[in-house]
Design a protein around this motif. Structure first.
Motif, PDB file in Angstrom:
ATOM      1  N   PHE A   1      13.170  12.363 -11.895  1.00 47.76           N
ATOM      2  CA  PHE A   1      12.325  13.044 -10.907  1.00 47.76           C
ATOM      3  C   PHE A   1      12.355  14.549 -11.142  1.00 47.76           C
ATOM      4  O   PHE A   1      13.410  15.150 -11.272  1.00 47.76           O
ATOM      5  N   ASP A   2      11.152  15.143 -11.201  1.00 49.92           N
ATOM      6  CA  ASP A   2      11.019  16.589 -11.367  1.00 49.92           C
ATOM      7  C   ASP A   2      10.210  17.143 -10.200  1.00 49.92           C
ATOM      8  O   ASP A   2       8.995  16.964 -10.132  1.00 49.92           O
ATOM      9  N   ARG A   3      10.879  17.790  -9.285  1.00 51.92           N
ATOM     10  CA  ARG A   3      10.256  18.331  -8.077  1.00 51.92           C
ATOM     11  C   ARG A   3       9.043  19.203  -8.405  1.00 51.92           C
ATOM     12  O   ARG A   3       8.070  19.232  -7.656  1.00 51.92           O
ATOM     13  N   ASP A   4       9.058  19.882  -9.545  1.00 48.06           N
ATOM     14  CA  ASP A   4       7.953  20.769  -9.923  1.00 48.06           C
ATOM     15  C   ASP A   4       6.664  20.013 -10.233  1.00 48.06           C
ATOM     16  O   ASP A   4       5.594  20.615 -10.277  1.00 48.06           O
ATOM     17  N   GLU A   5       6.756  18.706 -10.473  1.00 49.37           N
ATOM     18  CA  GLU A   5       5.569  17.911 -10.771  1.00 49.37           C
ATOM     19  C   GLU A   5       4.958  17.234  -9.543  1.00 49.37           C
ATOM     20  O   GLU A   5       3.927  16.576  -9.657  1.00 49.37           O
ATOM     21  N   VAL A   6       5.589  17.367  -8.386  1.00 53.03           N
ATOM     22  CA  VAL A   6       5.021  16.806  -7.159  1.00 53.03           C
ATOM     23  C   VAL A   6       3.703  17.520  -6.880  1.00 53.03           C
ATOM     24  O   VAL A   6       3.593  18.743  -7.020  1.00 53.03           O
ATOM     25  N   LEU A   7       2.698  16.749  -6.510  1.00 54.00           N
ATOM     26  CA  LEU A   7       1.394  17.353  -6.200  1.00 54.00           C
ATOM     27  C   LEU A   7       1.526  18.182  -4.928  1.00 54.00           C
ATOM     28  O   LEU A   7       1.955  17.675  -3.887  1.00 54.00           O
ATOM     29  N   GLU A   8       1.174  19.448  -5.008  1.00 55.53           N
ATOM     30  CA  GLU A   8       1.265  20.329  -3.835  1.00 55.53           C
ATOM     31  C   GLU A   8       0.363  19.839  -2.713  1.00 55.53           C
ATOM     32  O   GLU A   8       0.743  19.842  -1.553  1.00 55.53           O
ATOM     33  N   ASP A   9      -0.834  19.449  -3.079  1.00 59.68           N
ATOM     34  CA  ASP A   9      -1.775  18.880  -2.112  1.00 59.68           C
ATOM     35  C   ASP A   9      -1.892  17.389  -2.409  1.00 59.68           C
ATOM     36  O   ASP A   9      -2.460  17.003  -3.430  1.00 59.68           O
ATOM     37  N   PRO A  10      -1.334  16.536  -1.537  1.00 61.17           N
ATOM     38  CA  PRO A  10      -1.379  15.097  -1.800  1.00 61.17           C
ATOM     39  C   PRO A  10      -2.787  14.551  -2.047  1.00 61.17           C
ATOM     40  O   PRO A  10      -2.959  13.595  -2.792  1.00 61.17           O
TER      41      PRO A  10
ATOM     42  N   LEU B   1      -6.843  12.114  -5.218  1.00 64.28           N
ATOM     43  CA  LEU B   1      -8.238  11.681  -5.127  1.00 64.28           C
ATOM     44  C   LEU B   1      -9.102  12.443  -6.130  1.00 64.28           C
ATOM     45  O   LEU B   1      -9.959  11.855  -6.795  1.00 64.28           O
ATOM     46  N   ASP B   2      -8.871  13.731  -6.273  1.00 59.75           N
ATOM     47  CA  ASP B   2      -9.624  14.529  -7.243  1.00 59.75           C
ATOM     48  C   ASP B   2      -9.315  14.094  -8.668  1.00 59.75           C
ATOM     49  O   ASP B   2     -10.216  14.003  -9.506  1.00 59.75           O
ATOM     50  N   ILE B   3      -8.049  13.811  -8.946  1.00 67.05           N
ATOM     51  CA  ILE B   3      -7.636  13.444 -10.305  1.00 67.05           C
ATOM     52  C   ILE B   3      -8.261  12.117 -10.724  1.00 67.05           C
ATOM     53  O   ILE B   3      -8.771  11.986 -11.835  1.00 67.05           O
ATOM     54  N   CYS B   4      -8.222  11.134  -9.827  1.00 68.46           N
ATOM     55  CA  CYS B   4      -8.685   9.785 -10.187  1.00 68.46           C
ATOM     56  C   CYS B   4     -10.117   9.512  -9.787  1.00 68.46           C
ATOM     57  O   CYS B   4     -10.628   8.401  -9.993  1.00 68.46           O
TER      58      CYS B   4
ATOM     59  N   PRO C   1       0.841  -1.208   0.000  1.00 66.89           N
ATOM     60  CA  PRO C   1       0.000   0.000   0.000  1.00 66.89           C
ATOM     61  C   PRO C   1       0.874   1.255   0.000  1.00 66.89           C
ATOM     62  O   PRO C   1       1.941   1.286   0.613  1.00 66.89           O
ATOM     63  N   LEU C   2       0.426   2.267  -0.704  1.00 66.81           N
ATOM     64  CA  LEU C   2       1.158   3.527  -0.785  1.00 66.81           C
ATOM     65  C   LEU C   2       0.408   4.616  -0.032  1.00 66.81           C
ATOM     66  O   LEU C   2      -0.819   4.688  -0.093  1.00 66.81           O
ATOM     67  N   SER C   3       1.172   5.450   0.636  1.00 64.93           N
ATOM     68  CA  SER C   3       0.548   6.573   1.321  1.00 64.93           C
ATOM     69  C   SER C   3       0.213   7.655   0.300  1.00 64.93           C
ATOM     70  O   SER C   3       0.786   7.711  -0.795  1.00 64.93           O
ATOM     71  N   VAL C   4      -0.695   8.509   0.667  1.00 63.41           N
ATOM     72  CA  VAL C   4      -1.088   9.625  -0.185  1.00 63.41           C
ATOM     73  C   VAL C   4       0.141  10.491  -0.456  1.00 63.41           C
ATOM     74  O   VAL C   4       0.350  10.957  -1.578  1.00 63.41           O
ATOM     75  N   ARG C   5       0.959  10.667   0.548  1.00 63.65           N
ATOM     76  CA  ARG C   5       2.169  11.478   0.410  1.00 63.65           C
ATOM     77  C   ARG C   5       3.145  10.856  -0.600  1.00 63.65           C
ATOM     78  O   ARG C   5       3.758  11.567  -1.400  1.00 63.65           O
ATOM     79  N   GLU C   6       3.301   9.544  -0.553  1.00 61.48           N
ATOM     80  CA  GLU C   6       4.184   8.872  -1.511  1.00 61.48           C
ATOM     81  C   GLU C   6       3.671   9.037  -2.936  1.00 61.48           C
ATOM     82  O   GLU C   6       4.449   9.330  -3.847  1.00 61.48           O
ATOM     83  N   VAL C   7       2.381   8.857  -3.127  1.00 55.92           N
ATOM     84  CA  VAL C   7       1.803   8.987  -4.469  1.00 55.92           C
ATOM     85  C   VAL C   7       1.962  10.413  -4.981  1.00 55.92           C
ATOM     86  O   VAL C   7       2.252  10.621  -6.165  1.00 55.92           O
TER      87      VAL C   7
ATOM     88  N   GLU D   1       4.380  12.231  -4.596  1.00 53.53           N
ATOM     89  CA  GLU D   1       5.754  12.383  -5.080  1.00 53.53           C
ATOM     90  C   GLU D   1       6.056  11.504  -6.287  1.00 53.53           C
ATOM     91  O   GLU D   1       6.745  11.933  -7.206  1.00 53.53           O
ATOM     92  N   VAL D   2       5.540  10.283  -6.325  1.00 52.49           N
ATOM     93  CA  VAL D   2       5.880   9.396  -7.447  1.00 52.49           C
ATOM     94  C   VAL D   2       5.296   9.865  -8.768  1.00 52.49           C
ATOM     95  O   VAL D   2       5.810   9.497  -9.820  1.00 52.49           O
ATOM     96  N   VAL D   3       4.264  10.691  -8.724  1.00 53.64           N
ATOM     97  CA  VAL D   3       3.728  11.209  -9.983  1.00 53.64           C
ATOM     98  C   VAL D   3       4.741  12.112 -10.680  1.00 53.64           C
ATOM     99  O   VAL D   3       4.602  12.400 -11.867  1.00 53.64           O
TER     100      VAL D   3
END
Length: 159
Positions: free
Chosen positions: A65-74, A78-81, A45-51, A53-55
């Motif tokens: 890895f591109d820090r600018d693509e990390v979701l600001e609000d983990p 949920l909204d995206i999917c 299982p992955l935490s919301v915080r991990e997901v 970052e992995v995006v």
């Protein structure tokens, strides 16, 4: 009015998933694909915080890895999917693991549909998790493991 609305509902689960996937906005498409890949193939299982970052990992670029693509609000995952994913709260188990929010596919049938041949016949075929995409995913997974190990050793991620 009600009968008209009911008549437009998808008749099968596959059609329902197709409708949900095709309603994902164009700007969120890449994020949705990455999130769904991680949730489909993750060994744990992955935490919301991990997901969140992995995006930001894309093995087709260097660095991956591109820090600018990390979701600001983990919770944006949920909204995206939409209704394809759920978030649950894991309780802390004392000393070794703090409480955290876990994100997962809403039902096993979501995973089954994403990896099936049936998805390629519908309007959401771009979300198919066929063999070629799985290979790319596992390359990402290796990258993510290195990323997590590096972050953990620097004290950025705490468990």
């Amino acid at each position: 009015m009600l009968r008209k609305s009911l008549a437009t509902l998808p008749r099968t689960l596959d059609q329902t998933y197709d409708r949900i996937l095709t309603s994902i906005s164009e700007e969120d498409c890449v994020y949705a694909m990455r999130i769904l890949q991680w949730l489909t193939f993750s060994a744990r299982p992955l935490s919301v915080r991990e997901v969140a970052e992995v995006v930001a990992i894309d093995v087709a670029r260097d660095p991956a890895f591109d820090r600018d693509e990390v979701l600001e609000d983990p919770l944006e995952a949920l909204d995206i999917c939409s209704s394809l994913v759920t978030i649950t709260n894991n309780k802390a188990d004392g000393r070794s693991r703090p409480a955290q929010q876990i994100i997962a596919l809403a039902h096993y049938s979501v995973q089954e549909y994403l990896v099936s041949d049936r998805i390629r016949q519908g309007s959401a075929k771009q979300y198919s998790m066929q063999q070629a995409k799985r290979c790319a995913f596992f390359a990402r997974f290796n990258c993510f493991n290195r990323f997590l190990n590096r972050r953990h050793s620097c004290g950025v991620i705490s468990h």
